[in-house]
Design a protein around this motif. Structure first.
Motif, PDB file in Angstrom:
ATOM      1  N   GLU A 133      -5.318   8.766 -27.380  1.00 38.20           N
ATOM      2  CA  GLU A 133      -6.041   9.189 -26.177  1.00 38.20           C
ATOM      3  C   GLU A 133      -5.185   9.144 -24.932  1.00 38.20           C
ATOM      4  O   GLU A 133      -5.330   9.968 -24.054  1.00 38.20           O
ATOM      5  CB  GLU A 133      -7.235   8.253 -25.942  1.00 38.20           C
ATOM      6  CG  GLU A 133      -8.156   8.206 -27.115  1.00 38.20           C
ATOM      7  CD  GLU A 133      -9.565   7.837 -26.746  1.00 38.20           C
ATOM      8  OE1 GLU A 133      -9.719   7.047 -25.788  1.00 38.20           O
ATOM      9  OE2 GLU A 133     -10.485   8.337 -27.391  1.00 38.20           O
ATOM     10  N   GLU A 134      -4.327   8.128 -24.853  1.00 32.71           N
ATOM     11  CA  GLU A 134      -3.580   7.943 -23.611  1.00 32.71           C
ATOM     12  C   GLU A 134      -2.080   8.020 -23.882  1.00 32.71           C
ATOM     13  O   GLU A 134      -1.633   7.790 -24.996  1.00 32.71           O
ATOM     14  CB  GLU A 134      -3.931   6.584 -23.006  1.00 32.71           C
ATOM     15  CG  GLU A 134      -5.356   6.530 -22.523  1.00 32.71           C
ATOM     16  CD  GLU A 134      -5.884   5.118 -22.423  1.00 32.71           C
ATOM     17  OE1 GLU A 134      -6.409   4.775 -21.363  1.00 32.71           O
ATOM     18  OE2 GLU A 134      -5.767   4.362 -23.391  1.00 32.71           O
TER      19      GLU A 134
ATOM     20  N   SER B  98     -10.630  -0.248 -24.864  1.00 24.61           N
ATOM     21  CA  SER B  98      -9.165  -0.276 -24.891  1.00 24.61           C
ATOM     22  C   SER B  98      -8.655  -1.518 -24.172  1.00 24.61           C
ATOM     23  O   SER B  98      -7.683  -2.145 -24.612  1.00 24.61           O
ATOM     24  CB  SER B  98      -8.598   0.971 -24.212  1.00 24.61           C
ATOM     25  OG  SER B  98      -9.158   2.114 -24.765  1.00 24.61           O
TER      26      SER B  98
ATOM     27  N   ASP C 285      -6.776   3.634 -31.502  1.00 26.65           N
ATOM     28  CA  ASP C 285      -7.595   3.950 -30.323  1.00 26.65           C
ATOM     29  C   ASP C 285      -7.555   5.462 -30.100  1.00 26.65           C
ATOM     30  O   ASP C 285      -6.601   5.979 -29.567  1.00 26.65           O
ATOM     31  CB  ASP C 285      -7.033   3.196 -29.118  1.00 26.65           C
ATOM     32  CG  ASP C 285      -7.936   3.299 -27.907  1.00 26.65           C
ATOM     33  OD1 ASP C 285      -8.965   3.981 -27.987  1.00 26.65           O
ATOM     34  OD2 ASP C 285      -7.587   2.703 -26.880  1.00 26.65           O
TER      35      ASP C 285
HETATM   36 MG    MG Z   1     -10.105   3.820 -24.286  1.00 30.93          MG
END
Ligand code: MG
Ligand code: TYD
Length: 457
Positions: free
Chosen positions: A128-129, A105, A174
């Motif tokens: 993911e984030e 990332s 991602d």
């Molecule tokens: Mg990552």
């Protein structure tokens, strides 16, 4: 008229494996009672086709297709550009694989920052984030300028709508394991989801000429549900590797439809993100011990670039009946073979010795050109006699103990000369091909025996 009989298939709820008949146990993931029936919708694929806005393709004359180098977009990171073959080809799909936490990332966000500054329109999609987490990472990397947007979304339907309305130049996904294609069964990350999600992205990428970077985590369990299954679908596959506890990272190209593979990019993970290491030899040799036995410098050609490496060996009497052989970075079978050659051809009593071989810096190299340096390091440690730290050795060792030629000897020697090396042990056939190189004394050898004789001096 009666309705046509509906066509159905059975699929595994756990891994997405499909079968024409019901099964009690899934042959792929061995889950019990996981098969469920699903109706086959033959139109699904062409639906996707239409949704992606693809027109029916017409054949084009080969000579009418124009190519130009300016088509490539620089990522603003020389090491990444090198691995990609000179930049991103618009409309291509690039898979960036690697262990969780290795820095995928970070790498892509940094590349986004450079590309946005260069005038590209970007969307970074994270499943993911949270936006805040990405913002926090971005703050560590420095100031962001230009047209870059963040999106936290995992539903591919929503993502395709946004891509079609925004029409960015570059998109980062991602990661692919978090994406959900609602038209397909299975949980995110399962084989069918990963494959079908990539198929949708592939069509969007080609139809709208968007370059797509896909992040894929490599799972420890043989990478089954990992990015391996989509290697054949994408244009370029890069693997980001390195020891998570050390700061260097290596970006390796394993497939590239637009450039050479085997190129590597070297980075160092710092407080402010990834720093490019433009001279890896110097970096990998830093901290090399002086006057220690069992260390020899080798040179490997990675893509177009020679890289000097320190080969370390530790050979000692085994405490138990069976000797232990261990390798980190080099092929263990190769080391066993080299030790057998040393034992048989030189009469060294290595059979009852433990041997540990390490390529310092965490590089993983399988090139046979390292053979000679490995053999010399093993003997140096066995005899406890140091090899000069200004000496480079390369060459392939055959089963009769002969030293065979390797490619690009001159490039290897020049790289060593640049770093102040004074001597080079190389195959005789290579020595005949290279001219005089200033500052380096050549020791052409025909067999390992000749090379080992140099250690004793
Ligand atoms: Mg990552
Ligand atoms: P990350 O990019 O989140 O890894 P991945 O996406 O491959 O899972 O990187 C994670 C590691 O990098 C994390 O342990 C912290 C470290 N890091 C730094 O050391 N410096 C930095 O500037 C950044 C952004 C991360």
């Amino acid at each position: 008229m009666s309705a046509a009989k509906k066509k159905t298939v059975f699929f595994c709820k756990e891994c997405g494996n499909e079968s024409a008949k019901w099964m009690g146990q899934c042959p792929a993931c061995h889950a019990w009672n996981s098969f469920t029936e699903r109706e086959v919708r033959p139109a699904a694929r062409s639906d996707q086709h239409v949704r992606a806005g693809l027109e029916t393709a017409k054949p084009t004359a080969l000579s009418d297709i124009r190519l130009s180098d300016e088509d490539r977009v620089s990522t603003g990171m020389a090491e990444l550009d090198r691995v990609l073959g000179g930049g991103v080809v618009p409309g291509s799909m690039i898979l960036v694989g690697g262990d969780p936490g290795i820095g995928k990332s970070t790498l892509l966000l940094q590349a986004c920052r450079e590309m946005a500054a260069g005038g590209q329109k970007l969307i970074y999609i994270s499943g993911e984030e949270s936006l805040k987490q990405i913002r926090m990472r971005a703050d560590r990397l420095g100031e962001f300028t230009g047209d870059i947007k963040l999106l936290c979304e995992t539903d591919l339907g929503a993502i395709s709508d946004i891509l079609r309305s925004e029409k960015p130049d570059v998109v980062v996904i991602d990661s692919i394991q978090t994406m959900l294609n609602t038209e397909v069964s299975g949980t995110p990350g399962s084989v069918s989801q990963v494959r079908e999600s990539t198929a949708v992205l592939l069509q969007l990428s080609k139809a709208l000429t968007i370059s797509v970077f896909i992040v894929g985590h490599v799972t420890k369990e043989g990478m089954v549900a990992g990015p391996r299954i989509l290697e054949h679908m994408v244009d370029t596959v890069l693997y980001f590797e390195g020891d998570r506890h050390a700061s260097y990272r290596i970006l390796r190209g394993v497939k590239n439809r637009f450039g050479s593979t085997n190129e590597i990019g070297v980075f160092e993970m710092c407080e402010g993100g990834l720093k490019e290491v433009s001279n890896p030899s110097e970096y990998l040799l830093s901290g090399r011990p002086k006057d220690a036995s069992g260390t020899v410098t080798a040179c490997s050609i990675e893509g177009t670039r020679p890289i000097l490496l320190e080969i370390q060996a530790l050979v000692c009497q085994t405490g138990f009946g069976i000797p232990r052989r261990q390798s980190s970075g080099a092929d263990l079978n190769r080391i066993n073979l080299l030790m057998a050659v040393l034992e048989k051809r030189l009469g060294l009593k290595l059979g009852m010795c433990d041997a540990y071989v390490n390529i310092a810096g965490g590089m993983r190299i399988a090139e046979p050109a390292l053979d000679l340096a490995i053999a010399m390091a093993v003997v140096s440690s066995f005899m406890n006699v140091p090899v000069s730290d200004r000496l480079l050795a390369f060459g392939e060792v055959g089963l009769s103990g002969e030293v065979r030629g390797v490619s690009q000897p001159e490039q290897r020697i020049r790289e060593a000369a640049k770093l102040g090396y004074e001597e080079c042990v190389l195959p005789k056939v290579c020595a005949q091909r290279v001219g005089d190189i200033k500052g380096i004394r050549l020791h052409p050898v025909e067999s390992v025996r000749d090379a080992i004789a140099l250690i004793k001096k």
